[in-house]
Design an enzyme around this catalytic site. Structure first.
Site, PDB file in Angstrom:
ATOM      1  N   ASN A   9       0.876  -1.178   0.000  1.00 35.72           N
ATOM      2  CA  ASN A   9       0.000   0.000   0.000  1.00 35.72           C
ATOM      3  C   ASN A   9       0.907   1.221   0.000  1.00 35.72           C
ATOM      4  O   ASN A   9       1.464   1.571   1.029  1.00 35.72           O
ATOM      5  CB  ASN A   9      -0.900  -0.030   1.242  1.00 35.72           C
ATOM      6  CG  ASN A   9      -1.723   1.242   1.374  1.00 35.72           C
ATOM      7  OD1 ASN A   9      -1.772   2.066   0.456  1.00 35.72           O
ATOM      8  ND2 ASN A   9      -2.369   1.400   2.518  1.00 35.72           N
ATOM      9  N   TRP A  10       1.046   1.824  -1.161  1.00 33.44           N
ATOM     10  CA  TRP A  10       1.988   2.949  -1.290  1.00 33.44           C
ATOM     11  C   TRP A  10       1.460   4.228  -0.645  1.00 33.44           C
ATOM     12  O   TRP A  10       2.202   5.199  -0.519  1.00 33.44           O
ATOM     13  CB  TRP A  10       2.283   3.218  -2.761  1.00 33.44           C
ATOM     14  CG  TRP A  10       2.985   2.107  -3.486  1.00 33.44           C
ATOM     15  CD1 TRP A  10       3.362   0.888  -2.986  1.00 33.44           C
ATOM     16  CD2 TRP A  10       3.402   2.134  -4.852  1.00 33.44           C
ATOM     17  NE1 TRP A  10       3.983   0.151  -3.959  1.00 33.44           N
ATOM     18  CE2 TRP A  10       4.022   0.889  -5.127  1.00 33.44           C
ATOM     19  CE3 TRP A  10       3.321   3.068  -5.877  1.00 33.44           C
ATOM     20  CZ2 TRP A  10       4.553   0.576  -6.373  1.00 33.44           C
ATOM     21  CZ3 TRP A  10       3.840   2.755  -7.126  1.00 33.44           C
ATOM     22  CH2 TRP A  10       4.450   1.527  -7.366  1.00 33.44           C
ATOM     23  N   LYS A  11       0.174   4.238  -0.310  1.00 36.25           N
ATOM     24  CA  LYS A  11      -0.441   5.444   0.263  1.00 36.25           C
ATOM     25  C   LYS A  11      -0.188   6.633  -0.681  1.00 36.25           C
ATOM     26  O   LYS A  11      -0.169   6.450  -1.889  1.00 36.25           O
ATOM     27  CB  LYS A  11       0.058   5.663   1.689  1.00 36.25           C
ATOM     28  CG  LYS A  11      -0.122   4.395   2.536  1.00 36.25           C
ATOM     29  CD  LYS A  11       0.129   4.580   3.995  1.00 36.25           C
ATOM     30  CE  LYS A  11      -0.084   3.241   4.706  1.00 36.25           C
ATOM     31  NZ  LYS A  11       0.067   3.336   6.155  1.00 36.25           N
ATOM     32  N   HIS A  94      -9.403   1.362   4.952  1.00 35.15           N
ATOM     33  CA  HIS A  94      -8.126   1.563   5.638  1.00 35.15           C
ATOM     34  C   HIS A  94      -8.335   2.538   6.800  1.00 35.15           C
ATOM     35  O   HIS A  94      -9.116   3.483   6.690  1.00 35.15           O
ATOM     36  CB  HIS A  94      -7.072   2.101   4.664  1.00 35.15           C
ATOM     37  CG  HIS A  94      -5.699   2.055   5.233  1.00 35.15           C
ATOM     38  ND1 HIS A  94      -5.245   2.995   6.125  1.00 35.15           N
ATOM     39  CD2 HIS A  94      -4.691   1.156   5.076  1.00 35.15           C
ATOM     40  CE1 HIS A  94      -4.013   2.680   6.482  1.00 35.15           C
ATOM     41  NE2 HIS A  94      -3.650   1.574   5.863  1.00 35.15           N
ATOM     42  N   GLU A  96      -6.636   4.917   7.793  1.00 31.97           N
ATOM     43  CA  GLU A  96      -6.390   6.329   7.436  1.00 31.97           C
ATOM     44  C   GLU A  96      -7.607   6.925   6.747  1.00 31.97           C
ATOM     45  O   GLU A  96      -7.932   8.095   6.942  1.00 31.97           O
ATOM     46  CB  GLU A  96      -5.125   6.425   6.564  1.00 31.97           C
ATOM     47  CG  GLU A  96      -3.867   6.223   7.404  1.00 31.97           C
ATOM     48  CD  GLU A  96      -2.711   5.573   6.679  1.00 31.97           C
ATOM     49  OE1 GLU A  96      -2.701   5.545   5.434  1.00 31.97           O
ATOM     50  OE2 GLU A  96      -1.795   5.071   7.374  1.00 31.97           O
ATOM     51  N   GLU A 166      -5.110  -4.731  10.636  1.00 34.57           N
ATOM     52  CA  GLU A 166      -4.095  -3.701  10.868  1.00 34.57           C
ATOM     53  C   GLU A 166      -4.414  -2.957  12.162  1.00 34.57           C
ATOM     54  O   GLU A 166      -5.236  -2.038  12.159  1.00 34.57           O
ATOM     55  CB  GLU A 166      -4.089  -2.693   9.716  1.00 34.57           C
ATOM     56  CG  GLU A 166      -3.801  -3.294   8.360  1.00 34.57           C
ATOM     57  CD  GLU A 166      -3.266  -2.254   7.388  1.00 34.57           C
ATOM     58  OE1 GLU A 166      -2.192  -2.499   6.838  1.00 34.57           O
ATOM     59  OE2 GLU A 166      -3.890  -1.201   7.185  1.00 34.57           O
ATOM     60  N   GLY A 172       2.814   2.501  10.753  1.00 33.72           N
ATOM     61  CA  GLY A 172       3.795   3.574  10.592  1.00 33.72           C
ATOM     62  C   GLY A 172       4.511   3.963  11.876  1.00 33.72           C
ATOM     63  O   GLY A 172       5.170   4.999  11.939  1.00 33.72           O
ATOM     64  N   SER A 213       3.668  -1.893  10.341  1.00 31.47           N
ATOM     65  CA  SER A 213       5.121  -1.984  10.493  1.00 31.47           C
ATOM     66  C   SER A 213       5.683  -3.354  10.121  1.00 31.47           C
ATOM     67  O   SER A 213       6.683  -3.801  10.691  1.00 31.47           O
ATOM     68  CB  SER A 213       5.551  -1.575  11.903  1.00 31.47           C
ATOM     69  OG  SER A 213       5.150  -0.239  12.181  1.00 31.47           O
ATOM     70  N   GLY A 234       3.042  -0.976   4.233  1.00 33.16           N
ATOM     71  CA  GLY A 234       3.120   0.442   3.895  1.00 33.16           C
ATOM     72  C   GLY A 234       4.553   0.838   3.568  1.00 33.16           C
ATOM     73  O   GLY A 234       5.053   0.580   2.468  1.00 33.16           O
ATOM     74  N   GLY A 235       5.226   1.430   4.534  1.00 27.90           N
ATOM     75  CA  GLY A 235       6.563   1.986   4.330  1.00 27.90           C
ATOM     76  C   GLY A 235       7.545   1.058   3.633  1.00 27.90           C
ATOM     77  O   GLY A 235       8.276   1.482   2.724  1.00 27.90           O
TER      78      GLY A 235
END
Ligand code: 13P
Length: 257
Positions: A9-11, A94, A96, A166, A172, A213, A234-235
């Protein structure tokens, strides 16, 4: 046998040019992998280019959001029909989007139905806040998110979905749920809720990822758990080498168990 799925998930990261550079490297890096499914979820504007760059590859494409209406006066939104042919998956719910943009369980449910009607597989995100976790409310909260997200779907539809567990406090932050805790919530609260709503076979068929994470150093410990079928990353999905390593680590664990 559930095929593990590692999805990035590149956001809100990567221009179109950067997206192409990343997916070309991912494509090359996982070329020989067949036991694990690899998916990238770039921002909307890069979907067309990424989808073309991944033609005839073993890397799938997902969107990060969708609206549930077919068309109309919804400025800034994207309809499920617009994604058809462009993506295999679409992330919905998600934390976010729930937190910053007010996405509700009811919307997640409508989005899931709309995507399925267009042959796109939803990746439905669920997970508790730190306060809920500390108050011992995780099981009840995650269970209710699952029940509301799946309301009105058939067992056949549910079996094809992907759910990502999640915990919000792990996203993150560098903090992760322990693999044992994540496995317990996935097994007890998510598969448990699905078994109650449908049956045990449906609960065992659906693929459930861990997210929060996840990175090359810890992916194996999650994949060793029996109920965890991959990760929503993510990251660590923003660099080809770390993302490819996670796919390869997953395949390595599979070969061992
Ligand atoms: P991080 O891997 O950066 O914690 O993000 C997890 C996530 O939100 C994936 O959807």
């Amino acid at each position: 046998m559930r095929k593990p799925i590692i999805a990035g998930n590149w956001k809100m990261n990567k221009t179109i040019a950067e997206a192409l550079e990343l997916v070309r490297a991912v494509r090359a890096g996982v070329r020989d992998i067949s036991a694990v499914e690899t998916v990238v979820c770039p921002p909307f504007v890069a979907l067309q280019a990424v989808s073309e760059a991944l033609t005839k590859s073993n890397v799938g494409v997902g969107a990060q959001n969708v609206f549930y209406e077919e068309k109309g006066a919804y400025t800034g939104e994207i309809a499920p029909g617009m994604l058809e042919g462009l993506v295999d998956y679409c992330i919905i719910g998600h934390s976010e989007r729930r937190g910053y943009f007010g996405e509700t369980d009811e919307w997640v449910n409508k989005k899931a139905k709309a995507l399925l009607a267009h042959g796109i597989t939803p990746i439905i995100c669920v997970g508790e806040s730190l306060e809920q976790n500390q108050a011992g409310e995780t099981d009840a909260f995650v269970r209710s998110q699952v029940q509301k997200a799946l309301a009105g779907l058939s067992a056949e539809q549910v079996a094809r979905l992907v759910i990502a567990y999640e915990p919000i406090w792990a996203i993150g932050t560098g903090l992760t749920a322990t693999p044992i805790d994540a496995n317990r919530i996935i097994s007890l609260s998510i598969r448990g809720a699905i078994a109650e709503m449908y049956d045990e076979a449906t609960a065992q068929a659906i693929r459930i990822q861990y997210g929060g994470s996840a990175k090359p150093e810890n992916i194996a410990s999650f994949m060793e758990q029996p109920d965890i079928d991959g990760a929503l990353v993510g990251g660590a999905s923003l660099k080809a080498d770390s993302f490819v390593t996670m796919v390869r680590e997953t395949e390595r664990v599979l070969a061992r168990v």
